[in-house]
Design a protein around this motif. Structure first.
Motif, PDB file in Angstrom:
ATOM      1  N   PHE A   1      54.527 -21.768  27.043  1.00 32.32           N
ATOM      2  CA  PHE A   1      54.428 -23.180  27.470  1.00 32.32           C
ATOM      3  C   PHE A   1      53.244 -23.448  28.402  1.00 32.32           C
ATOM      4  O   PHE A   1      53.262 -24.432  29.151  1.00 32.32           O
ATOM      5  CB  PHE A   1      55.717 -23.664  28.150  1.00 32.32           C
ATOM      6  N   THR A   2      52.241 -22.579  28.397  1.00 30.10           N
ATOM      7  CA  THR A   2      51.086 -22.767  29.267  1.00 30.10           C
ATOM      8  C   THR A   2      49.829 -22.699  28.415  1.00 30.10           C
ATOM      9  O   THR A   2      49.649 -21.735  27.676  1.00 30.10           O
ATOM     10  CB  THR A   2      51.044 -21.657  30.338  1.00 30.10           C
TER      11      THR A   2
ATOM     12  N   ASP B   1      57.443 -28.301  32.902  1.00 29.67           N
ATOM     13  CA  ASP B   1      57.814 -27.297  31.909  1.00 29.67           C
ATOM     14  C   ASP B   1      58.113 -25.951  32.529  1.00 29.67           C
ATOM     15  O   ASP B   1      58.033 -24.915  31.863  1.00 29.67           O
ATOM     16  CB  ASP B   1      56.724 -27.183  30.838  1.00 29.67           C
TER      17      ASP B   1
ATOM     18  N   ARG C   1      52.389 -33.671  33.018  1.00 26.16           N
ATOM     19  CA  ARG C   1      53.605 -33.691  32.208  1.00 26.16           C
ATOM     20  C   ARG C   1      54.682 -34.596  32.747  1.00 26.16           C
ATOM     21  O   ARG C   1      55.484 -35.142  31.988  1.00 26.16           O
ATOM     22  CB  ARG C   1      54.223 -32.297  32.196  1.00 26.16           C
TER      23      ARG C   1
ATOM     24  N   ASN D   1      52.608 -19.593  36.797  1.00 27.45           N
ATOM     25  CA  ASN D   1      51.169 -19.781  36.591  1.00 27.45           C
ATOM     26  C   ASN D   1      50.377 -19.347  37.818  1.00 27.45           C
ATOM     27  O   ASN D   1      49.417 -18.584  37.727  1.00 27.45           O
ATOM     28  CB  ASN D   1      50.866 -21.251  36.282  1.00 27.45           C
TER      29      ASN D   1
ATOM     30  N   ASP E   1      56.848 -23.790  34.643  1.00 26.53           N
ATOM     31  CA  ASP E   1      55.984 -22.616  34.701  1.00 26.53           C
ATOM     32  C   ASP E   1      55.035 -22.592  35.898  1.00 26.53           C
ATOM     33  O   ASP E   1      54.252 -21.646  36.029  1.00 26.53           O
ATOM     34  CB  ASP E   1      55.173 -22.472  33.400  1.00 26.53           C
TER      35      ASP E   1
HETATM   36 MG   LIG Z   1      52.691 -25.345  31.338  1.00 27.19          MG
END
Ligand SMILES: [Mg+2]
Ligand SMILES: Nc1ncnc2c1ncn2[C@@H]1O[C@H](COP(=O)(O)OP(=O)(O)O)[C@@H](O)[C@H]1O
Ligand SMILES: Nc1ncnc2c1ncn2[C@@H]1O[C@H](COP(=O)(O)OP(=O)(O)O)[C@@H](O)[C@H]1O
Ligand SMILES: [Mg+2]
Ligand SMILES: [Mg+2]
Ligand SMILES: [Mg+2]
Lengths: 333, 206, 333, 206
Positions: free
Chosen positions: C78-79, D33, D175, D39, D35
């Protein structure tokens, strides 16, 4: 478990209607639950007919088409179809060259197909039956129902279907199907249970840290319940069960391998499993001649996977590569 | 057993399957594939409809229609098995007013068909474990001169006991056999539905 | 949520290793996260490069092959991938005819691909970008991030890929891709949330009687939460959103339709949905020229589906029918 | 800010991202989302490694390496954005011992890069909502003659307030904007990580 459905009773008919709408190359008789090729079977060709409970899509209707099945008979969810269906299918597709019933070895499927074969014989249709029983999770003995038919069904349908397409006779096609089955072994693991449309809960309860090992494709519990563990360990156990049973698969053998999702397992996980399977077979000196990774013989919305290893004669690979044009398996055409 | 009783029997099976559908499916979910209740419900609904549109002339006809309809509509293991049970019994039941002994003969022919098809023995944890003692009780009652209500009652009790006797067993036939030892401790769904069939007979007989 | 994995950190590499083992026609560079065709791109052909977060398999790596993508850059789950990946991919596949980046419209994807395009330009590689933004669940405005790219990505990759394969120039291929996107609208509904490998719980909590309406493909919540209802009603709402936005899709139009599973939805349910979609489009006088039903643009183990309707110019259908040979889309070859 | 402080700053960011990873991901799971924590953790782990193997000569080098590594390793929206922030700031930070005012100039250049790339305004519910007040506070403190610890402290407080200010907002970028009104009531994950970055600066400065 939420599902896209209107009523549980109409689920199968609604789904078959969509199948027919999506694939003009299929003739979907919703009333009689028989799926055939719109263009029929070429003159003089043997016709493969398969069927079984629904809930395993794309098996079987998704494999009706050139180079594979002539007809499929979808039963109710997880329930074998009735003899009327197989008889209607056999009558619809027989060119005079005879019909091969591909039957997964479950008491219900065997009895219903047997009755249909008797009735078809009464009507002058020559029928041969290929029984698929590849699941090594089940103890095979004459005192039991014997092994279940699972992933190898796809291999039998593809390879025997290609033999039928090239014009092999009834006995030859059936013999090839039986050899493919005899050369195949499967084993499945479930991470979650499946839920039948209309049921209020899954077939079994499985805690977040446990898996069912040695499951079939009908949402039934497996041979044992075990602790969840890393994928490589799970796959090693599955392959050990397959290899222990597959005595003549040794160094120098070729194989056709299917890593099959049970319905709710992402493709990325199936590839991860395949990578481990390939490494283990390489360690055994086995060459994977062909492979398939994806959802082919499913169990509704079950998360899990099965591994099928078929020791591949050269002729199997040749027939595997033959063109096939069905909704869910297609190449070369 | 006159034709009215035969029809009442089949209707009573349909009613008790409808009422017991979820229980049968629950039993099948423990050691099978969670469809036995739905299978029989679909089958006996179709039997009801078939008997309404094609009225049978004799008790034997009622059972033959029942069996043929089950074969055409149920699928699975229970469809051919129960279908053959009723069809074979109906074919043997040629009398227009069969006695309890006639019924026992007919159902013995049905059981033979079931055993031919499924090759299950008593103790394999299947419907045969309920059918066999039920028919033994039916025959014993008939031989000792009991009337249908009494004979049916004895059969129903024996069938229920036979169903209960499957609980500790390890299955050797049908889907439950895949579970090996894990099949122990659960009642066999087909044996449970057989018990319902004989309870329905006792009800219908009065 | 149980998954077939060893460690969350190794998941992607393990999965890519399996992909490479399964498909000799792919070259999978696990280290640099670039998937290309083993045989490369034919001389003088434009090369399509796509990429995005992982978790949408088979998108994009499953569409690398003859007639479709030249390369895919899988990011973390999802990145979006990083510019280094796209640059390496572009350098590996450019024949001199130029590279088309197919980019789903997400802030991260756009920024990373933009950086890569700049760097590629510095290296003398001509790059055109096709931005995919088909999701009508998102309000489009210059003050927002704009619509998301979802199911139409597959259509763009197939149709523009066929144009590249037949030898169209860079500008033409990019233009066809943009026209496919402009002609496409999508809408998705989730019945369950997805769980990222390594996460201890799903992206959102969804009770047994509720659904998320207007979701994207990254496990994020949707536009609204609604009560679960019969499939026909859900599909009617989805199609209403698509048709309200798709002004020039009217009576007499041809369409290419994708009914796409999000990963954990059985094929039988997707066909049921397709049947309803087909009926609604027929009511609108729209002819479905081609269709696809299955898992193509997924969101890990989410249960749900998306519907994509592309108003099909004749040339789209022609390019759609062109042969394609990739792991997850194949016909005519 | 000497080179030791610059390196300490980046290390402190890495440590606090590691400690706050799950919180950031939880924030991102509510309106994104899920992450963001992963990240940044992936990114700053790589930054740590890059600085260990390629020691930087000046504070500016430290920030350039940080930014370039984030661009190469993070992906998503935050990779290019934070990457550009540090890269642009590092390029401007040419002094070998920059004053707080030099640092404010440099980070302003970084913010300009972020705004150029993402075109977010204050109030759009992004990292810009924390970055902007943080840099205003940094500049104000520098202009009033504060030393680095004091200036960094002021910036950290302003960044934290800025992050908190995103809670009631409806997102217009990233997002979270897909959620429309449903984005209200949640703190923006990127604004939260920006607050962590300035808290780390305050720690590193002493
Ligand atoms: Mg992402
Ligand atoms: N070989 C057999 N002989 C007799 N009865 C059997 C046999 N196999 C299965 N059964 C009976 O069938 C029942 C299961 O019926 P059902 O659930 O309707 O079919 P299926 O197993 O195909 O799903 C079992 O509980 C058992 O009583
Ligand atoms: N256009 C933009 N301008 C500035 N910051 C943005 C923009 N879009 C997103 N962001 C920031 O990025 C954060 C999300 O980062 P991350 O979760 O790592 O990436 P992704 O959204 O790609 O998953 C958001 O919380 C927000 O602060
Ligand atoms: Mg069944
Ligand atoms: Mg059953
Ligand atoms: Mg995010």
């Amino acid at each position: 478990m939420k599902k896209f459905l209107n009523t549980a009773d109409s689920f199968l008919a609604d789904s078959l209607a969509g199948l027919g709408a999506a694939h003009p190359a299929l003739r979907v008789d919703i009333e009689n639950r028989v799926v055939t090729r719109s263009e029929g079977v070429a003159d003089g060709r043997v016709a493969l007919v398969s069927g079984g409970g629904s809930g395993h899509e794309p098996l079987h209707a998704g494999f009706v088409g050139d180079g594979m099945l002539a007809a499929a008979c979808p039963g109710e969810i997880f329930t074998s179809p009735v003899p009327d269906q197989m008889l209607a299918a056999a009558a619809a597709v027989d060119t005079g060259a005879g019909v091969v019933f591909v039957v997964k070895n479950y008491t219900g499927d065997v009895m219903n197909f047997d009755m249909a074969a008797d009735l078809a014989g009464d009507d002058g249709i020559r029928v041969e039956t290929v029984l698929v029983d590849d699941d090594v999770a089940v103890q095979d003995s004459t005192f039991t129902a014997g092994r279940r038919g699972t992933g190898a069904t796809l291999l039998v349908e593809k390879i025997a279907g290609a033999a039928a397409e090239r014009g092999d006779g009834l006995g030859v096609v059936a013999d090839i199907g039986r050899r493919v089955n005899a050369a195949s072994r499967s084993f499945a693991v479930a991470l979650t249970a499946s839920t039948t449309p209309g049921a209020d809960r899954p077939g079994f309860d499985l805690p977040e840290d446990e898996i069912e090992v040695g499951v079939g494709i009908h949402g039934e519990p497996g041979r044992s319940r075990e602790k969840m563990r890393p994928a490589d360990e799970i796959v090693a156990d599955m392959m050990a069960a397959i290899l222990a049973d597959h005595r003549d698969l040794g160094s120098g053998s070729d194989a056709i391998v299917l890593v099959n999702g049970m319905g709710a397992t992402p493709l990325s996980e199936l590839y991860l499993v395949y990578g481990r399977v390939a490494a283990i077979l390489a360690d055994h000196g086995v060459t994977i001649a062909r492979n398939l990774v994806g959802d082919y013989v499913t169990s509704l919305d079950m998360a899990g996977c099965s591994i099928t290893v078929c020791k591949a004669e050269e002729s199997f690979v040749h027939l595997w590569d033959a063109p096939v044009r069905t909704p869910s398996l297609r190449w070369g055409i | 057993m006159d034709i009215k009783t035969a029809r009442a029997w089949v209707r009573a099976i349909a009613a008790s399957v409808e009422a017991g559908k979820d229980r049968l499916t629950r039993l099948d979910s423990a050691i099978g594939d969670a469809d036995h209740g739905n299978n029989l419900h679909r089958g006996f609904t179709a039997v009801d409809a078939a008997l309404a549109t094609h009225p049978a002339a004799t008790p034997g006809d009622v059972l033959v229609t029942t069996g043929s309809t089950l074969i055409s509509k149920v699928g699975g293991a229970s469809g051919p098995l129960y279908g053959s049970l009723f069809r074979a019994a109906g074919k043997r039941l040629t009398q227009s007013a069969p006695t309890p002994a006639d019924l026992a003969d007919a159902l013995d022919a049905g059981l033979a068909a079931v055993r031919k098809l499924g090759s299950a023995q008593v103790g394999d944890k299947t419907m045969v474990d309920a059918l066999t003692p039920a028919l033994e009780a039916l025959r014993a009652a008939a031989e000792s001169g009991a009337d249908l209500p009494a004979a049916a009652h004895a059969a129903a009790k024996a069938a229920a006991d036979g169903a209960a006797s499957t609980i500790p067993l390890q299955a050797r036939k049908g889907r439950a056999s895949y579970l090996g030892q894990r099949s122990q401790g659960h009642e066999d769904p087909g044996a449970a539905s057989t018990a319902m069939i004989f309870t329905a007979l006792a009800e219908a007989a009065g």
